[in-house]
Design a protein around this motif. Structure first.
Motif, short mmCIF file in Angstrom:
data_model
loop_
_atom_site.label_atom_id
_atom_site.label_comp_id
_atom_site.label_asym_id
_atom_site.label_seq_id
_atom_site.Cartn_x
_atom_site.Cartn_y
_atom_site.Cartn_z
N TYR A 34 -10.98 -14.75 -35.52
CA TYR A 34 -11.62 -14.98 -34.21
C TYR A 34 -12.87 -15.85 -34.33
O TYR A 34 -13.97 -15.46 -33.91
N ASN A 36 -16.01 -18.01 -33.91
CA ASN A 36 -16.94 -18.37 -32.86
C ASN A 36 -17.84 -19.48 -33.37
O ASN A 36 -18.10 -19.58 -34.57
N PHE A 38 -21.65 -21.45 -32.43
CA PHE A 38 -22.91 -21.39 -31.70
C PHE A 38 -23.73 -22.64 -31.99
O PHE A 38 -23.70 -23.18 -33.09
N PRO A 46 -29.64 -18.81 -30.03
CA PRO A 46 -28.33 -19.45 -30.14
C PRO A 46 -27.59 -19.45 -28.80
O PRO A 46 -27.75 -18.52 -28.00
N TYR A 89 -23.68 -22.90 -35.96
CA TYR A 89 -23.26 -21.78 -36.79
C TYR A 89 -21.88 -21.30 -36.37
O TYR A 89 -21.59 -21.19 -35.18
N LEU A 91 -19.09 -18.04 -36.77
CA LEU A 91 -19.12 -16.58 -36.94
C LEU A 91 -17.67 -16.13 -37.11
O LEU A 91 -16.82 -16.45 -36.28
N TYR A 93 -14.83 -12.90 -38.06
CA TYR A 93 -14.61 -11.45 -37.94
C TYR A 93 -13.83 -10.95 -39.14
O TYR A 93 -12.82 -11.54 -39.54
N ALA A 97 -16.56 -5.93 -39.02
CA ALA A 97 -17.83 -6.59 -39.28
C ALA A 97 -17.70 -8.10 -39.05
O ALA A 97 -16.60 -8.64 -38.98
N TYR A 98 -18.83 -8.73 -38.91
CA TYR A 98 -18.88 -10.18 -38.72
C TYR A 98 -19.77 -10.80 -39.78
O TYR A 98 -20.69 -10.15 -40.30
N PHE A 100 -21.88 -14.59 -40.34
CA PHE A 100 -22.24 -15.93 -39.89
C PHE A 100 -22.07 -16.92 -41.03
O PHE A 100 -22.27 -16.59 -42.21
#
Lengths: 109, 119
Positions: A34, A36, A38, A46, A89, A91, A93, A97-98, A100
């Motif tokens: 997933y 992401n 930013f 962000p 940045y 990110l 998954y 937890a995630y 960066f």
């Protein structure tokens, strides 16, 4: 410890195209991470651009697009404008937890 | 549209516990399926995901911080909190609270709170 790696810096000319990538130390990045993306400008919080690999938020300019490229998540900026100069940045998954990415500084020159 | 606001001491002594609270407004805090997260950014450095808590109470923490982090939710006050114990100068950062509904498809950020660890 999982590490998510991005290019430290990239330079692009106004009107040009640049692709940022996001790699995982665990292996190929898939849609299940997933991804992401930013954008962050100096002194600002962000701002989300992309979620779940390629989906744009309502405020995301059309010139930003997300994809998977060669086992990495990717963010492409097309028709770059001076105001796109910022840190970017990703990110990812990891099952609850995630993590960066290390961040990419994009310079428009 | 949710609004989030961090609050807490801006200065914490080394070895003590950092405590921050995030107040959520503009929506129903407990009825929606949101994850409540904390993210930080040391001065001049990148973003670091600290952890999150689902509205049901399930928590996920960054493994590198897990031994020092505690998150909690107070639905009666529309707040969620972060505690980070045994802080050092390396914990100096802007701390952001975030509400997101899964994989950050919808997300709301606080403006950020600078916490400095110094004696």
């Amino acid at each position: 410890q999982t590490v998510v790696t991005q290019e430290p810096s990239l330079t692009v000319s106004p009107g040009g195209t640049v692709t940022l990538t996001c790699a995982s130390s665990t292996g190929a990045v898939t849609s299940g991470y997933y991804p992401n993306w930013f954008q962050q400008k100096p002194g600002q919080a962000p701002r989300a651009l992309i979620y779940s690999t390629s989906n744009k938020h309502s405020w995301t300019p059309a010139r930003f697009s997300g994809s998977l490229l060669g086992g990495k998540a990717a963010l492409t900026l097309s028709g770059v404008r001076p105001e796109d100069e910022a840190d970017y940045y990703c990110l990812l998954y990891y099952g609850g937890a995630y993590v960066f990415g290390t961040g990419t500084k994009v310079t428009v020159l | 549209q949710l609004q989030l606001q961090e609050s807490g001491p801006g200065l914490v002594k080394p070895s003590e516990t950092l405590s921050l609270t995030c107040t959520v407004s503009g929506g129903s805090f407990s009825s929606r399926s949101y994850y409540w997260a904390w993210i930080r950014q040391p001065p001049g450095k990148g973003l670091e995901w600290i952890g999150n808590m689902y509205y049901s109470g399930t928590t996920y923490y960054n493994p590198s911080l897990k031994s020092r982090v505690t998150m909690s939710v107070d639905t009666s006050k529309n707040q969620f909190s972060l505690k980070l114990s045994s802080v050092t100068a390396a914990d100096t950062a802007v701390y952001y609270c975030v509400g997101e509904n899964g994989f950050f498809s919808e997300q709301f950020w606080g403006q950020g709170a600078l916490v400095t660890v110094s004696s």
